[in-house]
Write a protein that holds these residues in place. Structure first.
Motif, PDB file in Angstrom:
ATOM      1  N   GLU A 257       0.821  -1.203   0.000  1.00 59.57           N
ATOM      2  CA  GLU A 257       0.000   0.000   0.000  1.00 59.57           C
ATOM      3  C   GLU A 257       0.858   1.259   0.000  1.00 59.57           C
ATOM      4  O   GLU A 257       1.952   1.287   0.568  1.00 59.57           O
ATOM      5  N   ALA A 394      -9.276   8.607  -7.921  1.00 54.14           N
ATOM      6  CA  ALA A 394      -9.149   7.146  -7.969  1.00 54.14           C
ATOM      7  C   ALA A 394      -9.668   6.583  -9.280  1.00 54.14           C
ATOM      8  O   ALA A 394      -9.127   5.598  -9.810  1.00 54.14           O
ATOM      9  N   LEU A 400      -2.852   0.625  -9.489  1.00 51.63           N
ATOM     10  CA  LEU A 400      -3.692   0.011  -8.457  1.00 51.63           C
ATOM     11  C   LEU A 400      -3.350   0.496  -7.053  1.00 51.63           C
ATOM     12  O   LEU A 400      -4.257   0.748  -6.254  1.00 51.63           O
ATOM     13  N   GLN A 403      -4.963   3.836  -6.759  1.00 54.35           N
ATOM     14  CA  GLN A 403      -6.418   3.678  -6.667  1.00 54.35           C
ATOM     15  C   GLN A 403      -6.851   3.291  -5.266  1.00 54.35           C
ATOM     16  O   GLN A 403      -7.797   3.864  -4.699  1.00 54.35           O
ATOM     17  N   ARG A 404      -6.157   2.307  -4.695  1.00 55.65           N
ATOM     18  CA  ARG A 404      -6.530   1.842  -3.353  1.00 55.65           C
ATOM     19  C   ARG A 404      -6.349   2.943  -2.316  1.00 55.65           C
ATOM     20  O   ARG A 404      -7.196   3.129  -1.440  1.00 55.65           O
ATOM     21  N   TYR A 405      -5.241   3.675  -2.408  1.00 56.54           N
ATOM     22  CA  TYR A 405      -4.987   4.739  -1.439  1.00 56.54           C
ATOM     23  C   TYR A 405      -6.053   5.824  -1.544  1.00 56.54           C
ATOM     24  O   TYR A 405      -6.619   6.271  -0.521  1.00 56.54           O
ATOM     25  N   THR A 407      -9.073   5.708  -2.856  1.00 57.50           N
ATOM     26  CA  THR A 407     -10.389   5.197  -2.459  1.00 57.50           C
ATOM     27  C   THR A 407     -10.493   5.109  -0.943  1.00 57.50           C
ATOM     28  O   THR A 407     -11.535   5.441  -0.346  1.00 57.50           O
ATOM     29  N   MET A 408      -9.420   4.667  -0.298  1.00 53.76           N
ATOM     30  CA  MET A 408      -9.399   4.569   1.162  1.00 53.76           C
ATOM     31  C   MET A 408      -9.549   5.947   1.806  1.00 53.76           C
ATOM     32  O   MET A 408     -10.295   6.119   2.774  1.00 53.76           O
TER      33      MET A 408
END
Length: 425
Positions: A257, A394, A400, A403-405, A407-408
């Motif tokens: 992450e 995102a 990816l 995107q994850r960061y 979105t979180m």
């Protein structure tokens, strides 16, 4: 991969541009020479693990590649064209097979010549990057394709077009003359910068970093700096790479992450790389002229030398971004300057600067614009707008981890807003 296999791979990667230089110099046909060298490398990979490396690995590769080159030159339709080209470019005495113990001339650096040839301004940046990694970096077509997440056939076509462009240009195999060195050197630095940037933050895919690309960019830039130690911009480029790469161990967590600069464990940064980068840029800046790579290195040094995020010298960083924006006119630099403005003068000032960039054709719809705006809205306490911009960012990145960061961050802010509304109710 065993230690022996790794050593063989590293040796072949080091020798490949030297062998290619010998053949390209003798025949004047870069494309065919590159094919011959690749076949020699394949033969080495097949034979050396079982038989052991020869006493003179470079001489062995030159002999094998030379024989294969002769076979290709004598091919049906290509024979007369390539032999005529070799005859025009090299005296007959230069086309004899080299001895296994023959050394390259001490005053010639074929790897550097290959680097300048691969980064010719006539080639597109994408083609120059691919050809540099193949011819000078020693990466296979499959490795390069994997790094840029494209099919191997696509990358092979890109490399083939680049080699055809070199052939069509009829450039002699030599270092550029002094009069043309400046422009060619700028193209070389730009290609190395592109390789490093893609390695440091992959534009797409499951991994934030491509360490093989960033490491290769640093290796090639070291070689360039060693050959041109008085070029302050090359020193600045190397310093910027080292100072940026020094933070890589702390940029991701256990699951890959993304961890932002402010939240990184600075104890995990590479102190040796920071010291080397600071020394390089400190030595380069007073010598001038000061170019954009030196300014970027100075900015990276200020981040790396801060003991904590709170101790970062943001006023000095803002001043450097203003200098850099004046040099480059790059909208991404302007975006970074807007964030630095927020850190010095508050989020409202930063948001006002971002508003001026929203319509720029290179930034409109770009995920970095939305991510920066989200960050500044979050600084200002506007959770709803921040969450909306994080979600928009995102949806616009192909990385990816990013995107994850993003979105979180959006989810946490939305959850915080809901909790606040519940408390108020």
């Amino acid at each position: 991969m065993t230690t022996t296999d790794r050593r063989t791979e590293d040796l072949l990667r080091e020798l490949a541009p030297q062998v290619l230089g010998v053949l390209a110099r003798r025949f004047g046909d870069f494309a065919t020479a590159e094919d011959a060298v690749q076949e020699a490398l394949l033969a080495a990979v097949t034979q050396w693990p079982a038989e052991g490396p020869p006493a003179n690995p470079r001489g062995w590769l030159i002999q094998v590649a030379y024989r294969r080159m002769i076979e290709l030159v004598r091919g049906e339709t290509a024979r007369r064209r390539r032999e005529d080209l070799a005859t025009r470019r090299e005296p007959d005495g230069r086309r004899s097979a080299p001895g296994a113990d023959e050394e390259l001339a001490a005053d010639r650096d074929d790897s550097l010549i290959l680097l300048f040839l691969s980064c010719h301004p006539a080639l597109s940046p994408a083609s120059a990057v691919a050809l540099t990694l193949r011819a000078v970096g020693g990466l296979t077509t499959a490795e390069i394709a994997h790094a840029f997440l494209v099919p191997e056939t696509t990358m092979a076509q890109r490399i083939s077009r680049a080699k055809q462009g070199i052939r069509s240009s009829a450039l002699p195999f030599r270092m550029p003359e002094r009069a043309e060195l400046g422009g060619r050197l700028a193209a070389v630095r730009h290609v190395l910068y592109l390789i490093f940037t893609e390695g440091h933050t992959s534009s797409a895919g499951p991994d934030l970093h491509r360490v093989d690309l960033s490491a290769e960019a640093i290796r090639l830039t070291r070689a360039l700096h060693a050959r041109l130690p008085d070029d302050s911009e090359t020193a600045g480029l190397l310093a910027m790479m080292l100072l940026t790469e020094a933070r890589r161990p702390a940029r991701t967590g256990p699951s890959g992450e993304l961890i932002t600069l402010a939240d990184q464990d600075r104890g995990r940064w590479d102190a040796a790389a920071i010291a080397e980068g600071v020394a390089l840029v400190t030595h380069a800046l007073p010598r001038g002229p000061v170019g954009p790579y030196q300014v970027q290195a100075a900015i990276a040094a200020l981040h790396d030398e801060a003991l904590s995020a709170e101790q970062t010298d943001w006023p000095q960083i803002l001043a450097l971004y203003e200098v850099l924006e004046g040099q480059s006119g790059n909208p991404v630099v302007a975006l970074n300057r807007a964030v630095a403005t927020a850190m010095v003068h508050g989020p409202a000032a930063g948001l006002a600067a971002l508003a001026e960039l929203a319509a720029h054709p290179r930034l409109a719809g770009h995920h970095r614009l939305f991510a920066a705006r989200a960050h500044l809205h979050e600084m200002a306490g506007d959770r709803d707008r921040a969450a909306a911009d994080y979600r928009a960012a995102a949806g616009r990145t192909n990385s990816l981890p990013e995107q994850r960061y993003l979105t979180m961050r959006a989810a946490r802010l939305a959850a915080g807003s809901a909790a606040t509304e519940t408390d108020e109710g």
